[in-house]
Each structure stands twice: as structure tokens, then as C-alpha cells.
Design a protein around this motif. Structure first.
Motif, PDB file in Angstrom:
ATOM      1  N   ASP A  46      11.595 -29.243  13.863  1.00 23.72           N
ATOM      2  CA  ASP A  46      12.949 -28.525  14.417  1.00 23.72           C
ATOM      3  C   ASP A  46      13.880 -29.376  14.536  1.00 23.72           C
ATOM      4  O   ASP A  46      14.444 -29.938  13.514  1.00 23.72           O
ATOM      5  CB  ASP A  46      13.395 -28.504  16.262  1.00 23.72           C
ATOM      6  N   VAL A  47      14.296 -27.496  12.961  1.00 18.54           N
ATOM      7  CA  VAL A  47      15.845 -27.978  12.935  1.00 18.54           C
ATOM      8  C   VAL A  47      17.551 -27.133  13.151  1.00 18.54           C
ATOM      9  O   VAL A  47      17.116 -26.056  13.413  1.00 18.54           O
ATOM     10  CB  VAL A  47      15.850 -27.903  11.392  1.00 18.54           C
ATOM     11  N   THR A  48      18.070 -28.250  13.583  1.00 19.93           N
ATOM     12  CA  THR A  48      19.250 -26.816  14.465  1.00 19.93           C
ATOM     13  C   THR A  48      20.579 -27.044  13.478  1.00 19.93           C
ATOM     14  O   THR A  48      21.034 -27.725  13.055  1.00 19.93           O
ATOM     15  CB  THR A  48      19.811 -28.392  15.422  1.00 19.93           C
ATOM     16  N   VAL A  49      20.685 -25.371  13.875  1.00 15.08           N
ATOM     17  CA  VAL A  49      22.027 -24.965  12.756  1.00 15.08           C
ATOM     18  C   VAL A  49      23.036 -24.973  13.905  1.00 15.08           C
ATOM     19  O   VAL A  49      22.903 -24.287  14.365  1.00 15.08           O
ATOM     20  CB  VAL A  49      21.413 -23.936  12.266  1.00 15.08           C
ATOM     21  N   THR A  50      24.351 -25.559  13.361  1.00 18.10           N
ATOM     22  CA  THR A  50      25.527 -25.460  14.207  1.00 18.10           C
ATOM     23  C   THR A  50      26.413 -24.450  13.122  1.00 18.10           C
ATOM     24  O   THR A  50      26.793 -24.989  12.311  1.00 18.10           O
ATOM     25  CB  THR A  50      26.534 -26.723  14.508  1.00 18.10           C
TER      26      THR A  50
ATOM     27  N   VAL B 209      20.510 -16.989  10.358  1.00 14.53           N
ATOM     28  CA  VAL B 209      19.722 -18.096   9.480  1.00 14.53           C
ATOM     29  C   VAL B 209      18.009 -18.213   9.457  1.00 14.53           C
ATOM     30  O   VAL B 209      17.764 -17.941  10.402  1.00 14.53           O
ATOM     31  CB  VAL B 209      19.727 -19.561  10.762  1.00 14.53           C
ATOM     32  N   TYR B 210      18.109 -18.406   7.939  1.00 14.79           N
ATOM     33  CA  TYR B 210      16.616 -19.190   7.885  1.00 14.79           C
ATOM     34  C   TYR B 210      16.199 -18.991   6.790  1.00 14.79           C
ATOM     35  O   TYR B 210      17.332 -19.596   5.719  1.00 14.79           O
ATOM     36  CB  TYR B 210      16.019 -17.279   7.246  1.00 14.79           C
ATOM     37  N   LEU B 211      15.255 -19.745   6.522  1.00 12.97           N
ATOM     38  CA  LEU B 211      14.876 -21.256   5.610  1.00 12.97           C
ATOM     39  C   LEU B 211      14.000 -20.621   4.547  1.00 12.97           C
ATOM     40  O   LEU B 211      12.953 -19.935   5.176  1.00 12.97           O
ATOM     41  CB  LEU B 211      14.134 -22.545   6.504  1.00 12.97           C
TER      42      LEU B 211
ATOM     43  N   ARG C  84      27.309 -20.555  21.389  1.00  6.02           N
ATOM     44  CA  ARG C  84      28.495 -21.658  21.229  1.00  6.02           C
ATOM     45  C   ARG C  84      27.750 -22.184  19.749  1.00  6.02           C
ATOM     46  O   ARG C  84      28.442 -22.950  19.001  1.00  6.02           O
ATOM     47  CB  ARG C  84      27.163 -22.873  21.861  1.00  6.02           C
ATOM     48  N   GLY C  85      27.318 -21.244  18.468  1.00  2.96           N
ATOM     49  CA  GLY C  85      27.055 -21.255  17.563  1.00  2.96           C
ATOM     50  C   GLY C  85      25.629 -21.987  17.009  1.00  2.96           C
ATOM     51  O   GLY C  85      25.643 -22.398  15.708  1.00  2.96           O
ATOM     52  N   SER C  86      25.480 -22.606  18.189  1.00  2.00           N
ATOM     53  CA  SER C  86      23.893 -23.168  17.753  1.00  2.00           C
ATOM     54  C   SER C  86      22.690 -22.090  17.264  1.00  2.00           C
ATOM     55  O   SER C  86      22.491 -21.288  18.080  1.00  2.00           O
ATOM     56  CB  SER C  86      23.926 -24.237  19.190  1.00  2.00           C
ATOM     57  N   VAL C  87      21.987 -22.166  16.443  1.00  2.00           N
ATOM     58  CA  VAL C  87      21.016 -21.778  16.420  1.00  2.00           C
ATOM     59  C   VAL C  87      19.012 -23.340  16.657  1.00  2.00           C
ATOM     60  O   VAL C  87      19.831 -24.056  15.287  1.00  2.00           O
ATOM     61  CB  VAL C  87      20.937 -20.890  15.767  1.00  2.00           C
TER      62      VAL C  87
END
Length: 208
Positions: A27-31, A45-47, A153-156
Motif C-alpha cells: 500500500d502507498v499512502t499519499v499525504t 492520485v494515480y500511479l 485530512r488529505g490522506s489517500v
């Protein structure tokens, strides 16, 4: 790459792409925060892998109408996804889009239309309602299964990303252009911090 009204997302999907996906995943958490360090919600957000191609996808999704508002405001889906538009209000809506990646028109209705809308081409799709002109939402259609939208909270969290090198792209309705950076995903969970510039006005407004 800039997003004005419409934007194209890069990527080509082939059936053999599954052969190139590594077995390990994390899992990748992006703030996501703005220029003042405040948390940013509704950031897509996408990779996309730098080598090989993302596997073919397309699932089912839903965008509701609640209190004369589209919920969610920002959606991100993989090309081929069928999205339903349930009307939870006690008034009828007329949902439409003139965006090139998906032009459609769901004429005045209550409940849920019998046929979902299939978003089959990558790009940015703006949604509106012919009856309530303040209603606005966006669907970002991408060619990867690794994506998510940030919360208050800006977290994904982008789940189950195979180990490898990726271009991570962030888009928000108030950005003049998307932000892209490279990330390396290993076998264990990781956190990435991203700061974006919100320079466009918020076009949402309250209706009656």
C-alpha cells in the motif's frame, strides 16, 4: 500536462500486461497538502508503471445525487468502469456531460437509471445537472487500477501496488495543471508527502 476543460491521460492497455506485474505488492499512502501546508481533500492520485503496462480493468462505481449535490465531488475510475447515478433526492435530476472523453445525457429522472454510464476513454469528465445548474462534479478516467481520492485530512491510500517504479500523478479541480513525480514501490507499505498549488477558484456553490 495541463488540464483545462478536458485532458487526456496517457497509457495503453494490452491483455498481456498481467505477465509483467511483479508478485509483491504494498500500500502507498499519499499525504496531500497545499502551499500553506494545509490538508487537501478531493485530490485524485494515480500511479502508472514506468516499465510494462498496467493491467486491464474496469469495475462498477456510483455517483449519487444527495441534497442537490453530486457525491462524491471528485471520482477517479479506470477506463471501462460502469458508473450508476442514483438520485437520492425527492426531486428529479437531469445529469449530463459535454466532455469529449464521455458525452452523455440522463434525462429527467428519479431513482436509478436502468443503464449505467460506461467511462471507456481516458480523460477528464465534468458533470452537471440541467435542472440545478450549481451542481458540479468531476470524473477522472485513467488507464491504471492503482488510484484513490484524498479525504478531508488529505490522506489517500493506493492499495496493493506491485513493486516497481511509477509516475505518480495528482490532479485537483483547483490546480492549473496536474503534478507528477516518480515513486519507487517496494515490498512494504510506504508514505509519500506531496504539496500541490491550488490557484483556481472553487466553482462549487450552494443551490436552493
Amino acid at each position: 500536462m495541463k488540464y483545462d476543460k478536458i485532458a487526456a491521460c496517457t497509457g495503453v492497455v494490452v491483455l498481456t500486461s498481467l505477465l509483467s506485474v511483479p508478485a509483491r505488492a504494498a500500500d502507498v499512502t499519499v499525504t496531500v497538502s497545499d502551499g500553506q501546508g494545509l490538508a487537501v481533500a478531493d485530490a485524485a492520485v494515480y500511479l502508472l508503471p514506468l516499465q510494462g503496462r498496467a493491467p486491464r480493468g474496469g469495475q462498477k462505481g456510483s455517483i449519487e445525487q444527495i441534497d442537490k449535490t453530486f457525491v462524491p465531488y471528485v471520482s477517479i475510475v479506470q477506463a471501462g468502469t460502469a458508473v450508476s447515478f442514483p438520485n437520492k433526492d425527492n426531486v428529479r435530476h437531469h445529469v449530463y456531460s459535454f466532455s469529449a472523453p464521455k458525452v452523455f445525457d440522463l434525462k429527467l429522472y428519479s431513482g436509478t437509471p436502468s443503464q449505467p454510464v460506461v467511462f471507456d476513454k481516458p480523460g477528464l469528465v465534468a458533470l452537471g445537472c440541467n435542472i440545478h445548474d450549481w451542481m458540479l462534479a468531476y470524473v477522472l478516467v485513467v488507464e491504471t487500477p492503482w488510484f484513490a481520492v484524498s479525504k478531508e485530512r488529505g490522506s489517500v491510500v493506493v492499495e496493493n501496488v506491485p513493486a516497481g517504479d511509477y509516475n505518480m500523478t495528482i490532479w485537483h479541480p483547483r490546480m492549473k495543471e496536474e503534478m507528477m513525480q516518480q515513486v519507487k514501490v517496494g515490498a512494504s507499505a510506504q508514505t509519500v508527502r506531496a504539496r500541490i498549488i491550488l490557484s483556481k477558484p472553487d466553482l462549487r456553490r450552494q443551490g436552493g
